[in-house]
Design a protein around this motif. Structure first.
Motif, short mmCIF file in Angstrom:
data_model
loop_
_atom_site.label_atom_id
_atom_site.label_comp_id
_atom_site.label_asym_id
_atom_site.label_seq_id
_atom_site.Cartn_x
_atom_site.Cartn_y
_atom_site.Cartn_z
N ASN A 216 0.81 -1.22 0.00
CA ASN A 216 0.00 0.00 0.00
C ASN A 216 0.84 1.28 0.00
OD1 ASN A 216 -2.72 1.04 0.04
ND2 ASN A 216 -2.37 1.73 2.13
N LEU A 217 2.14 1.15 -0.33
CA LEU A 217 3.05 2.29 -0.29
C LEU A 217 3.71 2.45 -1.66
CD1 LEU A 217 4.53 4.42 1.52
CD2 LEU A 217 6.26 2.66 1.94
N ILE A 218 3.65 3.67 -2.20
CA ILE A 218 4.28 3.92 -3.50
C ILE A 218 5.13 5.19 -3.45
CG2 ILE A 218 2.51 2.69 -4.82
CD1 ILE A 218 1.32 5.38 -5.58
N PHE A 219 6.03 5.29 -4.41
CA PHE A 219 6.97 6.40 -4.48
C PHE A 219 7.07 6.91 -5.92
CE2 PHE A 219 8.42 3.19 -1.45
CZ PHE A 219 8.59 3.92 -0.28
N PRO A 220 7.50 8.15 -6.09
CA PRO A 220 7.78 8.64 -7.44
C PRO A 220 9.12 8.10 -7.95
CG PRO A 220 8.29 10.35 -5.84
CD PRO A 220 7.69 9.20 -5.07
N ASN A 221 9.31 8.10 -9.27
CA ASN A 221 10.62 7.85 -9.86
C ASN A 221 11.38 9.17 -9.91
OD1 ASN A 221 10.34 5.01 -10.57
ND2 ASN A 221 8.84 5.70 -12.08
N TYR A 222 12.68 9.09 -9.80
CA TYR A 222 13.53 10.29 -9.84
C TYR A 222 14.39 10.27 -11.09
CZ TYR A 222 12.02 10.96 -5.05
OH TYR A 222 11.24 11.13 -3.92
N TYR A 223 14.63 11.44 -11.67
CA TYR A 223 15.34 11.53 -12.95
C TYR A 223 16.63 12.31 -12.76
CZ TYR A 223 10.84 9.87 -14.53
OH TYR A 223 9.69 9.11 -14.69
N THR A 224 17.75 11.57 -12.67
CA THR A 224 19.05 12.19 -12.40
C THR A 224 19.49 13.11 -13.52
OG1 THR A 224 20.15 10.22 -13.30
CG2 THR A 224 19.83 10.31 -10.91
N GLU A 225 19.14 12.76 -14.78
CA GLU A 225 19.56 13.58 -15.91
C GLU A 225 18.84 14.93 -15.97
OE1 GLU A 225 16.06 11.12 -17.38
OE2 GLU A 225 17.77 10.89 -16.01
N LEU A 226 17.75 15.05 -15.21
CA LEU A 226 16.99 16.30 -15.16
C LEU A 226 17.09 16.95 -13.77
CD1 LEU A 226 13.77 15.15 -17.07
CD2 LEU A 226 15.68 16.49 -17.98
#
Length: 436
Positions: A216-226
């Motif tokens: 029941n736990l979710i996270f965003p993806n992170y974009y190192t190139e941005l």
């Protein structure tokens, strides 16, 4: 909302802003005591409201560590008058944002291009603005993104801001002696880490990868190139801030479900990873339409060394409160007692912390615990009020305990408050299944 075209970054300019705020507060006290002379029954509520308003107004234009202090204080629901809690809670995600020209200038400085050169679309108006940075919505390659931009000069002003705040904090929390420096150094180090967005992206990815097993736990993806040292780009997550959600009608079942997820998330980090997301305020959690908990903003991660972890959780065991030898031993290990203490100080602080810890660790003494219980929170409020007015404590040096207490206590107090907002009843040891 009015936008800011600039933020004071110089030490003298920021200090003068705080001095002006201090003058306003002095005027509020003069007005209060004037009314008190005419009417002895005059309540402090108006004074608290005026002071909270002036302090918040002074800090919100400075942003950075000064405003972060207000954010941290807003979590202390049982330790501050309600006027301060309500006003300071605005610092979590509702402060004046940077103007569009200043956003473009900052973006260009730290990513080498203007926003419109990087993204397919970029909303000039920020979605929310907090103490260290503000968030804009953008799109790229069909993805909706959240772009967090740090305010100019925040990192550079941390040390001088804390030096200005230190005398007030010493008096407010009755901290004495040269050892107080270790607590301010801990705060300074953590705030500096929070301004390092490259570190935040790294920590975010590590925590989300490790905790993706939790239901029941979710996270965003992170974009190192941005992303860069002052800019973070991640997935746009749709949901309602936990603080706003808590004000809506929701079922007991849903409150328990979200509370259990939150509890398991924190216990897994502490006991499994020996590090923890040490900024558990409502603005860092969202609830989506699928009734899932979304965790965002991993700028403040506290490492928990074994030398602190072991005695800290030994004192969370109910049986150790009745064993004076073990209790005393752990008090020394956690630096609550010191070899230089007099017999009177040892007696006083053992009794004080025995009462405090037996209450604050009580959730760990049961298989299930109801954080919605008014009994638990009533006892915390009574204890806080009692010790706030205790004259003997004011005579003692309250500078007690390992520096690690600072963020661990903040973590647990914030977590307990979020559970109370959700009125959650949780299974205390449910997180163990994720450790296997």
């Amino acid at each position: 909302m009015k936008t800011l075209d600039r933020i004071p970054t110089g030490k003298i300019e920021r200090a003068s802003k705080l001095v002006k705020t201090g003058v306003k507060i002095g005027g509020n006290y003069a007005k209060y005591y004037g009314k008190k002379l005419v009417n002895p029954d005059t309540s402090r509520n108006e004074l608290d409201e005026d002071n909270a308003e002036d302090i918040y107004d002074g800090l919100k234009s400075l942003k950075g560590s000064a405003l972060k202090v207000a954010q941290m204080l807003s979590m202390e629901k049982n330790l501050l008058p309600n006027a301060y809690v309500e006003k300071f809670s605005l610092s979590q995600f509702s402060v004046p944002p940077l103007s569009a020209p200043l956003v473009r200038k900052t973006f260009k400085k730290y990513l080498g291009k203007y926003p419109e050169e990087v993204f397919d679309s970029f909303e000039k108006e920020s979605i929310n603005a907090a103490s260290i940075g503000q968030v804009h919505k953008a799109t790229k390659g069909g993805k909706e993104l959240a772009v967090k931009i740090q305010y100019p000069g925040v990192a550079e002003s941390i040390s001088s801001d804390l030096a200005l705040v230190k005398p007030i904090a010493l008096k407010m929390f009755n901290i004495k002696g040269k050892d107080s420096d270790k607590f301010f150094k801990e705060v300074e180090d953590k705030l500096l880490e929070e301004t390092n967005y490259l570190l935040e992206v790294k920590q975010s990815q590590e925590i989300t990868d490790a905790c993706d097993r939790i239901d029941n736990l979710i996270f965003p993806n992170y974009y190192t190139e941005l992303s860069s040292e002052r800019i973070i780009t991640m997935d746009w997550m749709t949901g309602m801030h936990l603080g706003e959600f808590a004000k809506t009608p929701f079922s007991k079942e849903l409150g328990d479900k979200l509370g259990q997820t939150l509890w398991d998330f924190y216990m897994y980090q502490i006991h499994g990873l020996r590090k923890v997301h040490a900024d558990p305020h409502p603005g860092n959690f969202l609830i989506n339409e699928r009734e899932e908990l979304i965790a965002i903003d991993f700028g403040c991660i506290k490492e928990v060394p074994e030398s602190f972890y072991n005695p800290y959780f030994e004192l969370a065991k109910k049986e150790n409160f009745s064993d004076d030898r073990i209790f005393t031993e752990k008090m020394y290990e956690l630096e609550i007692l010191t070899p230089s203490d007099s017999p009177a100080e040892i007696k006083f602080f053992k009794e004080l912390f025995h009462e405090m810890l037996s209450l604050f660790t009580s959730p760990f003494h049961y298989e299930t615990f109801d954080f919605g219980s008014n009994d638990f929170w009533g006892k915390i409020a009574e204890l806080s009020e009692y010790y706030a007015s205790d004259k003997q404590i004011r005579k003692m040096n309250a500078n007690r305990g390992s520096k690690h207490f600072l963020y661990m206590n903040r973590t647990f107090f914030g977590l307990f408050n979020l559970q109370h907002d959700l009125k959650a009843t949780i299974k205390v040891n449910n997180f163990q299944k994720y450790l296997d």
